[in-house]
Motif scaffolding. Structure first.
Motif, PDB file in Angstrom:
ATOM      1  N   ALA A  19      44.845  49.911  26.846  1.00  0.00           N
ATOM      2  CA  ALA A  19      44.742  48.855  27.855  1.00  0.00           C
ATOM      3  C   ALA A  19      45.186  47.492  27.346  1.00  0.00           C
ATOM      4  O   ALA A  19      45.574  46.630  28.134  1.00  0.00           O
ATOM      5  CB  ALA A  19      43.305  48.777  28.372  1.00  0.00           C
ATOM      6  N   TYR A  52      40.403  54.242  35.575  1.00  0.00           N
ATOM      7  CA  TYR A  52      41.730  53.697  35.876  1.00  0.00           C
ATOM      8  C   TYR A  52      41.703  52.496  36.822  1.00  0.00           C
ATOM      9  O   TYR A  52      42.276  51.446  36.499  1.00  0.00           O
ATOM     10  CB  TYR A  52      42.645  54.789  36.420  1.00  0.00           C
ATOM     11  CG  TYR A  52      43.950  54.255  36.958  1.00  0.00           C
ATOM     12  CD1 TYR A  52      44.953  53.837  36.086  1.00  0.00           C
ATOM     13  CD2 TYR A  52      44.165  54.132  38.335  1.00  0.00           C
ATOM     14  CE1 TYR A  52      46.149  53.321  36.562  1.00  0.00           C
ATOM     15  CE2 TYR A  52      45.350  53.616  38.824  1.00  0.00           C
ATOM     16  CZ  TYR A  52      46.340  53.214  37.941  1.00  0.00           C
ATOM     17  OH  TYR A  52      47.514  52.692  38.426  1.00  0.00           O
ATOM     18  N   PRO A  53      41.079  52.593  38.015  1.00  0.00           N
ATOM     19  CA  PRO A  53      41.114  51.425  38.908  1.00  0.00           C
ATOM     20  C   PRO A  53      40.432  50.196  38.320  1.00  0.00           C
ATOM     21  O   PRO A  53      40.882  49.067  38.552  1.00  0.00           O
ATOM     22  CB  PRO A  53      40.397  51.919  40.174  1.00  0.00           C
ATOM     23  CG  PRO A  53      39.633  53.121  39.758  1.00  0.00           C
ATOM     24  CD  PRO A  53      40.392  53.730  38.639  1.00  0.00           C
ATOM     25  N   ARG A 107      42.836  48.743  35.826  1.00  0.00           N
ATOM     26  CA  ARG A 107      43.955  48.096  36.525  1.00  0.00           C
ATOM     27  C   ARG A 107      43.561  46.708  36.997  1.00  0.00           C
ATOM     28  O   ARG A 107      44.365  45.763  36.940  1.00  0.00           O
ATOM     29  CB  ARG A 107      44.381  48.955  37.709  1.00  0.00           C
ATOM     30  CG  ARG A 107      45.609  48.431  38.464  1.00  0.00           C
ATOM     31  CD  ARG A 107      45.986  49.363  39.590  1.00  0.00           C
ATOM     32  NE  ARG A 107      44.867  49.548  40.508  1.00  0.00           N
ATOM     33  CZ  ARG A 107      44.852  50.451  41.492  1.00  0.00           C
ATOM     34  NH1 ARG A 107      45.879  51.272  41.652  1.00  0.00           N
ATOM     35  NH2 ARG A 107      43.804  50.553  42.286  1.00  0.00           N
ATOM     36  N   GLU A 108      42.319  46.564  37.426  1.00  0.00           N
ATOM     37  CA  GLU A 108      41.841  45.261  37.886  1.00  0.00           C
ATOM     38  C   GLU A 108      41.729  44.278  36.730  1.00  0.00           C
ATOM     39  O   GLU A 108      42.068  43.095  36.868  1.00  0.00           O
ATOM     40  CB  GLU A 108      40.488  45.429  38.574  1.00  0.00           C
ATOM     41  CG  GLU A 108      39.857  44.139  39.045  1.00  0.00           C
ATOM     42  CD  GLU A 108      40.650  43.481  40.163  1.00  0.00           C
ATOM     43  OE1 GLU A 108      40.517  42.246  40.313  1.00  0.00           O
ATOM     44  OE2 GLU A 108      41.392  44.185  40.870  1.00  0.00           O
ATOM     45  N   THR A 126      43.188  44.485  33.646  1.00  0.00           N
ATOM     46  CA  THR A 126      44.419  44.263  32.887  1.00  0.00           C
ATOM     47  C   THR A 126      45.516  43.639  33.729  1.00  0.00           C
ATOM     48  O   THR A 126      46.428  43.001  33.209  1.00  0.00           O
ATOM     49  CB  THR A 126      44.962  45.587  32.305  1.00  0.00           C
ATOM     50  OG1 THR A 126      45.264  46.488  33.372  1.00  0.00           O
ATOM     51  CG2 THR A 126      43.944  46.213  31.360  1.00  0.00           C
ATOM     52  N   SER A 140      47.710  45.338  35.219  1.00  0.00           N
ATOM     53  CA  SER A 140      48.899  46.159  35.040  1.00  0.00           C
ATOM     54  C   SER A 140      48.538  47.622  35.250  1.00  0.00           C
ATOM     55  O   SER A 140      47.651  48.154  34.576  1.00  0.00           O
ATOM     56  CB  SER A 140      49.480  45.954  33.634  1.00  0.00           C
ATOM     57  OG  SER A 140      50.442  46.951  33.328  1.00  0.00           O
ATOM     58  N   ALA A 141      49.257  48.271  36.158  1.00  0.00           N
ATOM     59  CA  ALA A 141      49.007  49.691  36.401  1.00  0.00           C
ATOM     60  C   ALA A 141      49.385  50.531  35.188  1.00  0.00           C
ATOM     61  O   ALA A 141      48.725  51.525  34.877  1.00  0.00           O
ATOM     62  CB  ALA A 141      49.791  50.148  37.632  1.00  0.00           C
ATOM     63  N   ARG A 191      49.362  49.590  31.934  1.00  0.00           N
ATOM     64  CA  ARG A 191      48.359  49.436  30.877  1.00  0.00           C
ATOM     65  C   ARG A 191      47.075  50.159  31.257  1.00  0.00           C
ATOM     66  O   ARG A 191      46.401  50.752  30.404  1.00  0.00           O
ATOM     67  CB  ARG A 191      48.067  47.952  30.627  1.00  0.00           C
ATOM     68  CG  ARG A 191      49.232  47.125  30.182  1.00  0.00           C
ATOM     69  CD  ARG A 191      49.853  47.614  28.890  1.00  0.00           C
ATOM     70  NE  ARG A 191      48.944  47.498  27.761  1.00  0.00           N
ATOM     71  CZ  ARG A 191      49.265  47.829  26.511  1.00  0.00           C
ATOM     72  NH1 ARG A 191      50.461  48.318  26.257  1.00  0.00           N
ATOM     73  NH2 ARG A 191      48.403  47.717  25.533  1.00  0.00           N
ATOM     74  N   ALA A 192      46.732  50.119  32.531  1.00  0.00           N
ATOM     75  CA  ALA A 192      45.529  50.823  32.983  1.00  0.00           C
ATOM     76  C   ALA A 192      45.686  52.327  32.813  1.00  0.00           C
ATOM     77  O   ALA A 192      44.748  53.021  32.403  1.00  0.00           O
ATOM     78  CB  ALA A 192      45.247  50.480  34.445  1.00  0.00           C
ATOM     79  N   ALA A 193      46.888  52.835  33.123  1.00  0.00           N
ATOM     80  CA  ALA A 193      47.136  54.270  32.969  1.00  0.00           C
ATOM     81  C   ALA A 193      47.044  54.672  31.499  1.00  0.00           C
ATOM     82  O   ALA A 193      46.497  55.732  31.166  1.00  0.00           O
ATOM     83  CB  ALA A 193      48.513  54.624  33.531  1.00  0.00           C
TER      84      ALA A 193
END
Length: 205
Positions: free
Chosen positions: A71, A162-163, A166-167, A169, A171-172, A174-176
């Motif tokens: 992340a 993950y969600p 994403r919030e 970071t 960035s989708a 980096r979250a993934a």
């Protein structure tokens, strides 16, 4: 939540193996021509509980470390808050392990019976009887429930992270990475705990 979940996972696993281990100890005494209560199995129960507890903390460490690596720093001074996110995800597992423990307690006593052929072949050998007890426990619905909770629950933790990542970071990608990097190592750690039961179940008779 990780502490509560670790304790409940240890209790559920120990309860699952407890009836069979007690029967194995009693059969060992019977074969030796002794009477009275079953041979002490307290240490075996504690070892089973501690093993699951330890692996839960190993899983938490993998999630924290690899999740933080994937992340990155996050988009504000609070960072990606990986420890908080993955710690909170254990709230999913706590009630599920409790349900497994309840399922163990309501399982009929006959489900834990040692196979007569295995008892005869063991000839009073405690280790062989414990293997037979493991096989009996592995065939119960509670064991199947434990497999699903342990493995699918761990995968669900990463999916739920993950969600939130994403919030934090922004960035989708980096979250993934934060949710995906810990997945296989965490599953491997949890698989170590249920592997003996899984092998016994798949081995059939």
């Amino acid at each position: 939540m990780p502490v509560v979940t670790a304790l409940l996972s240890g209790v559920a696993y120990a309860l699952l193996l407890r009836p069979g281990l007690n029967l194995a100890a009693a059969e060992t005494l019977r074969a030796a021509g002794q009477s009275g209560s079953a041979a002490p199995t307290f240490l075996s129960h504690v070892t089973n509980a501690f093993g699951s507890l330890f692996l839960t903390f190993i899983t938490l460490g993998l999630m924290w470390g690899l999740g933080r690596l994937g992340a990155g720093r996050g988009r504000d001074v609070r960072g990606a808050r990986v420890p908080e996110i993955f710690s909170a995800s254990f709230a999913l597992l706590a009630p599920l392990y409790l349900l497994v423990a309840v399922l163990v307690l309501i399982t009929p006593a006959a489900s834990w019976a040692l196979p007569p052929a295995a008892v005869q072949a063991a000839q009073g050998n405690l280790l062989e009887l414990q293997r037979a007890a493991l096989h009996s426990a592995a065939q119960t619905p509670a064991a199947l429930a434990l497999f699903f909770v342990t493995l699918l629950g761990t995968a669900a933790q990463c999916a739920l992270a993950y969600p939130a990542l994403r919030e934090t970071t922004g960035s989708a990608a980096r979250a993934a990475l934060g949710a995906g990097l810990p997945l296989l190592p965490a599953l491997a750690a949890q698989l170590v705990g249920v592997a003996p039961l899984l092998i016994a179940r798949l081995s059939g008779g």
